[in-house]
Structures are given as C-alpha cells and as structure tokens.
Design an enzyme around this catalytic site. Structure first.
Site, PDB file in Angstrom:
ATOM      1  N   CYS A   1       0.833  -1.212   0.000  1.00 51.75           N
ATOM      2  CA  CYS A   1       0.000   0.000   0.000  1.00 51.75           C
ATOM      3  C   CYS A   1       0.863   1.256   0.000  1.00 51.75           C
ATOM      4  CB  CYS A   1      -0.915   0.003   1.221  1.00 51.75           C
ATOM      5  SG  CYS A   1      -1.992   1.450   1.318  1.00 51.75           S
TER       6      CYS A   1
ATOM      7  N   CYS B   1      -0.285   5.718   7.333  1.00 56.15           N
ATOM      8  CA  CYS B   1      -1.630   5.314   7.749  1.00 56.15           C
ATOM      9  C   CYS B   1      -1.576   4.457   9.003  1.00 56.15           C
ATOM     10  CB  CYS B   1      -2.306   4.556   6.607  1.00 56.15           C
ATOM     11  SG  CYS B   1      -3.968   3.984   6.988  1.00 56.15           S
TER      12      CYS B   1
ATOM     13  N   CYS C   1      -6.931   0.955  -0.918  1.00 50.99           N
ATOM     14  CA  CYS C   1      -6.899   0.234   0.355  1.00 50.99           C
ATOM     15  C   CYS C   1      -6.812  -1.255   0.048  1.00 50.99           C
ATOM     16  CB  CYS C   1      -8.148   0.543   1.189  1.00 50.99           C
ATOM     17  SG  CYS C   1      -8.149  -0.300   2.789  1.00 50.99           S
TER      18      CYS C   1
ATOM     19  N   GLN D   1     -18.967 -10.384  10.611  1.00 49.89           N
ATOM     20  CA  GLN D   1     -17.552 -10.705  10.601  1.00 49.89           C
ATOM     21  C   GLN D   1     -16.887  -9.929   9.466  1.00 49.89           C
ATOM     22  OE1 GLN D   1     -15.954 -12.343  12.904  1.00 49.89           O
ATOM     23  NE2 GLN D   1     -17.798 -12.998  14.005  1.00 49.89           N
TER      24      GLN D   1
ATOM     25  N   TYR E   1     -25.110 -13.836  22.655  1.00 53.07           N
ATOM     26  CA  TYR E   1     -24.536 -12.761  21.837  1.00 53.07           C
ATOM     27  C   TYR E   1     -24.657 -13.159  20.362  1.00 53.07           C
ATOM     28  CZ  TYR E   1     -22.473 -11.166  26.270  1.00 53.07           C
ATOM     29  OH  TYR E   1     -22.278 -10.754  27.557  1.00 53.07           O
TER      30      TYR E   1
ATOM     31  N   CYS F   1     -13.001 -11.850  19.807  1.00 55.74           N
ATOM     32  CA  CYS F   1     -12.125 -10.930  19.083  1.00 55.74           C
ATOM     33  C   CYS F   1     -11.051 -10.358  19.998  1.00 55.74           C
ATOM     34  CB  CYS F   1     -12.950  -9.798  18.461  1.00 55.74           C
ATOM     35  SG  CYS F   1     -13.853  -8.794  19.660  1.00 55.74           S
TER      36      CYS F   1
END
Length: 434
Positions: A82, A88, A166, A271, A298, A392
C-alpha cells in the site's frame, strides 16, 4: 540474504523526532506490531516498521522511537503493497512476509493463554488474504466543496490520511472511494462534524451508516440530505443511513448466513471477511455436532444461529432488539431448521442463568471485546457439557476460559482467525468440554 542499508522515508511527520539518532538491534515484535530492542539502560525500546534481527537507526526519547534507517534488513522484510502504509494507522505489519507474520500472531495467542496458565491444542490458523475485507470504517474530514477527505487516522495521531487505495478492502469498496468522498462532502455544513462512514459490502450493494455528524443545530439541512441522496444514487449504493436514520434506500441490504437470507439493520455487525465467517461457522458447527438443544449467546443477526439450527433447536439472545428482529425475520427464508427462539436480552445485566441452561447441552458465546464474564460465571455453575467461545479479544477470552476451567471444563482446542490483515489483532474460536 540481507539487503543493503537504506534510508527510511516513511514517517508521516517530516520533522525529526527529538533526541539523537541511536543504533539498535531488534530482538522481537511486540504486541502492537512495533519492533522491540534493548536500550543502553536495559529497558525495552519500541520501533515501528522493524523486524527481528534487523540493525536499525532510530531517533526519539523514552521507550518510543521513530525509525530513521535500516542498516541491515531481515530476510523476512517485504515491500509494503500500500502506498499509504507508513503514514496510515490502519495497518502495522505490511512489511513482514506472510508466514512469519502469521506464526507471530499464533504465538501471541499462545502467550496470552499462558498468562492464565492455559495450555491447549492450537490448530492451524485461518488467514484472510488481501482484498477480502467487506466491512471498513472510513473517517471523513472537510475537503473541497465537491469531495471530502476520506481515509484512516494517521499512525499515533488524530490526523487523517486521505486514501486513494486500500489493499485490505474488497475491490468493490476500494473502487467506491471517490464516490464515498463525494457522498461525504455535504456532511460538513456544521463545522464540528467529524463523520465516520461505516461501509459494509452486502449481497445487494454497499450499505453506508454515517456517524459523528454534528446535530445540535437540528441535524443536516434538507439540501444536504438531498445532495447525499443524489450522490448515493449516482454511485448505485444500496442504502445510506445517518446513525441509523434513513437518508437513502435503493435496495434492502441483505446477506446470506448459512441457509438464511438476513435483511441487515443499519450498522449491524458482521464478521470482517466472508472467508473468516465461513471458517468460524464451519468450526462451530462441527464442534456442536450431536447436540439436542443449543444456546447461542450474543447471537447478533444470526452468524452462528442458522448453522446451529440445522443441528438442533436454538435459543438465541443478544442485547440489540434490531438485530434480534432481523434474525427472526430471516427464519422464513430458511425452511427445514430445527427451530429458533430469539430474545432481546442484555447478557451482562441478565445473563442466561445456570437454571435456564439445564436442558442445553451446547452453549455458544460470541461477546464484544469486553468478553462475557457474567455469562461465563453462569456457564461455570451450569450442567452444560460443551461450551464454544468465539472472541475478538484473546485477553478477555483467556479470563473467561479461566472461569470455565476452574469449574471443571477443559479447553480442548483453539482455532486462531486472522481476518484483520496486517494488524496486531487476532481472533479465535475455542471449544470446552467436561
């Protein structure tokens, strides 16, 4: 083979960091993706964009330095794909070859579990590739009258890096960046606006939920809303909402979750990559095989619910009434399920109690980053023989795993999931039994 030394030109701030340039040898990569070296005072020094074994020159003071020059590069160093990389803040590790990068992530996960004195089988990791992210958050700042600046926050800064490409994003999101800059331009009629465009690629097109628009003056004017709708139509977007409030709708955004087609509420969680979702749902389904009654805690819009309901009746719960409504609305699109009962329920304030779990033989939980401490406590007291945790955040997963293990569960195996490519984040699915 080690490459020759080269000057590093990637700092977003052209001004030199304070302090004299100092030579270091990098020993490892730390938890945030920065190289770690020893200082002459004995403590660690963190240097971004460096790799184990490299000899570098860095400048600054304290334990945080800025890379100036790579004197001796690692054989694992690769060209970042990138052009925005070094400035970034969205990616930290594009300069590291894929294989050692993934090994590092798995070892970080192993170390996090070890801090809770947990050892288990760690399976080969699922690794998402470039161009697979279907969900990104792009910050907008005022630009020209016709186009905002749009991108990610700069590394360790509140400044914005205005992006043109991106490589983590799905090509359809990347191709829409110019149109999204035009879409964001009318948001700045209030000078205090700092919008974020939450972009989700769905089966019917791009779904954009915009947050952070200054509304104390009554919200956007009719003219600004009209311009947003015009830009959305020109870009063939599916939907645009302002913090959930409808601004434009051409097509209802939908996604397929297992056998069901779900109409997404604005800002709904998915996701980050479809491939990771498929790997995780397959693993959860295999681990729940043979169940007679399942709890999906959840549950969100039903990422795991519909797959589990092919095995056994499912009780599904999540705090968001909107996502539970989307889940129940999708049941009609998936005939042949064993049955789903869904409830909007705050599982922090009102977790599913041990007494309610008496007839459940598999419980799945997939909480936010804060984990599921309250629900894990009730699962530990219950008679449920098998628990599947999706997380996560390995640190809170390890904490909740410790609660279950102390109650007699064993963590049998863990599937690492790398769907936030070139970042320090790693996710996982763990299977417990007793």
């Amino acid at each position: 083979m080690r490459s020759p030394k080269h000057r590093f030109k990637g700092r977003p701030d052209p001004r030199p960091a304070p302090g004299p340039p100092v030579e270091f040898t990098v020993d490892a990569v730390g938890g945030e993706g920065d190289g770690v070296a020893a200082s002459d005072r004995g403590g660690p020094v963190f240097i971004p964009f460096t790799l184990p074994g490299e000899r570098v020159v860095a400048q600054g003071s304290g334990d945080r330095r800025e890379l100036v020059e790579v004197l001796e590069a690692s054989a694992e160093r690769v060209p970042p794909p990138c052009p925005h990389f070094f400035a970034c803040g969205g990616c930290a590790l594009q300069h590291w070859a894929a294989e050692p990068y993934l090994v590092w992530k798995v070892e970080r996960l192993r170390g996090t579990l070890a801090r809770q004195h947990i050892e288990t089988e760690i399976l080969p990791a699922f690794a998402a590739g470039p161009g697979t992210r279907r969900r990104v958050g792009l910050h907008a700042r005022k630009g020209t009258a016709g186009a905002a600046r749009l991108g990610y926050k700069a590394r360790k800064s509140w400044d914005l890096v205005d992006i043109a490409v991106c490589p983590i994003a799905d090509p359809r999101i990347e191709a829409a960046i110019p149109a999204l800059k035009r879409l964001a331009a009318p948001l700045f009629e209030h000078p205090r606006s700092a919008p974020t465009l939450h972009v989700t690629l769905t089966d019917t097109g791009l779904d954009i939920d915009i947050t952070g628009v200054e509304a104390r003056s009554g919200g956007l004017s009719a003219d600004a809303r009209s311009q947003i709708a015009e830009h959305a139509a020109a870009a063939d977007l599916a939907r645009v909402t302002l913090a959930g409030d409808m601004a434009y709708l051409a097509r209802q955004p939908t996604v397929r979750l297992g056998p069901a087609r779900v109409a997404l509420p604005p800002g709904a969680f998915l996701q980050a990559t479809a491939g990771a979702e498929a790997a995780m749902t397959a693993f959860v389904g295999e681990s729940a095989a043979g169940a007679s009654r399942i709890a999906d805690l959840y549950c969100g819009v039903g990422t795991f619910t519909f797959r589990l309901a092919e095995i056994a009746p499912v009780y599904a719960a999540d705090f968001g009434a909107g996502v539970v409504s989307a889940l129940t609305g999708a049941l009609a699109t998936a005939p042949g399920l064993k049955g789903v009962t869904a409830e909007a329920r705050d599982l922090v304030r009102r977790p599913m109690l041990a007494d309610e779990l008496k007839k459940v033989d598999v419980a799945v939980f997939d909480p936010p980053r804060a984990g599921a401490a309250e629900q894990a406590f009730e699962l530990a007291k219950s008679t449920v023989p098998r628990v599947i945790g999706v997380s996560c955040n390995p640190a809170t997963f390890a904490r909740d795993a410790r609660t279950l293990i102390d109650a007699g569960f064993a963590l049998e195996r863990v599937l690492p999931v790398d769907q936030f490519l070139w970042s320090p984040h790693v996710e996982l699915v763990g299977v417990f039994s007793r």
